[in-house]
Design an enzyme around this catalytic site. Structure first.
Site, PDB file in Angstrom:
ATOM      1  N   ILE A  19       0.702  -1.201   0.025  1.00 28.80           N
ATOM      2  CA  ILE A  19      -0.033   0.091   0.235  1.00 28.80           C
ATOM      3  C   ILE A  19       0.867   1.337   0.197  1.00 28.80           C
ATOM      4  CG2 ILE A  19      -0.196   0.157   2.551  1.00 28.80           C
ATOM      5  CD1 ILE A  19      -3.231   0.156  -0.031  1.00 28.80           C
ATOM      6  N   GLU A  73       7.154  -4.304  10.590  1.00 29.05           N
ATOM      7  CA  GLU A  73       6.025  -3.667  10.896  1.00 29.05           C
ATOM      8  C   GLU A  73       4.876  -4.697  10.986  1.00 29.05           C
ATOM      9  OE1 GLU A  73       5.090  -0.746   7.766  1.00 29.05           O
ATOM     10  OE2 GLU A  73       3.207  -1.041   8.089  1.00 29.05           O
ATOM     11  N   HIS A 106       6.106 -12.275   5.248  1.00 26.93           N
ATOM     12  CA  HIS A 106       5.983 -11.652   4.145  1.00 26.93           C
ATOM     13  C   HIS A 106       7.255 -11.414   3.330  1.00 26.93           C
ATOM     14  CE1 HIS A 106       5.893  -8.500   6.686  1.00 26.93           C
ATOM     15  NE2 HIS A 106       6.514  -7.538   5.609  1.00 26.93           N
ATOM     16  N   HIS A 159       8.665  -8.903   0.144  1.00 22.25           N
ATOM     17  CA  HIS A 159       8.695  -7.743  -0.813  1.00 22.25           C
ATOM     18  C   HIS A 159       9.483  -7.947  -1.972  1.00 22.25           C
ATOM     19  CE1 HIS A 159       7.944  -4.694   2.390  1.00 22.25           C
ATOM     20  NE2 HIS A 159       8.645  -5.689   3.380  1.00 22.25           N
TER      21      HIS A 159
END
Ligand code: 5GP
Length: 134
Positions: A29, A87, A92, A94
């Protein structure tokens, strides 16, 4: 439940780039570059390197397919891969299209993209993903 689990369940909207039974890929986002994508296991696990060898291997194969789709959608030198997880406590990866090493700098100001631009980016990657041999 993590914010990414809510995304997997469709409770929070996301710009979908790729999906299979176990894994999901969607646009970050706050992208550092156009096409900045996150790859996650649908199953909730805090830290990428706590996944089993088998699950991590399958995730890397899925990540490879997504990276190829990104490179086809956004011609670039290479697609960079990073693991931060500082965070969001849901494993995950990237994936970032790279023109130079500065494109991997997570401290630089993030791109501000309209929803329509994000939709277009995700659609391009999704179309390329569907063409990747599985
Ligand atoms: P990290 O945990 O790897 O340090 O950073 C988490 C990444 O997830 C950040 O790049 C941030 O922009 C992204 N992110 C955080 N919340 C959301 C969200 O609700 N939707 C999407 N698409 N990305 C998010």
């Amino acid at each position: 439940m993590t914010i990414f689990s809510k995304i997997v369940r469709g409770e929070i909207p996301s710009y979908k780039c790729a999906e299979n039974e176990e894994f999901y890929a969607f646009l970050d986002i706050n992208p550092v570059a156009e096409g900045h994508t996150l790859v996650i296991p649908k199953r909730e696990e805090d830290y990428l390197f706590d996944l089993s060898d088998e699950e991590l291997s399958r995730m890397m194969v899925f990540t490879k397919q997504v990276a190829k789709a990104i490179k086809n959608a956004f011609p670039c030198q290479k697609v960079g891969m990073a693991v931060l997880g500082l965070e969001v406590n849901h494993a995950h990866i990237h994936l970032i299209p790279l023109q130079n090493e500065g494109d991997m700098d997570f401290r630089k100001p993030k791109l501000q993209l309209e929803a329509t631009a994000m939709q277009e980016i995700a659609k391009k990657i999704w179309q390329e993903y569907t063409n990747i041999p599985k």
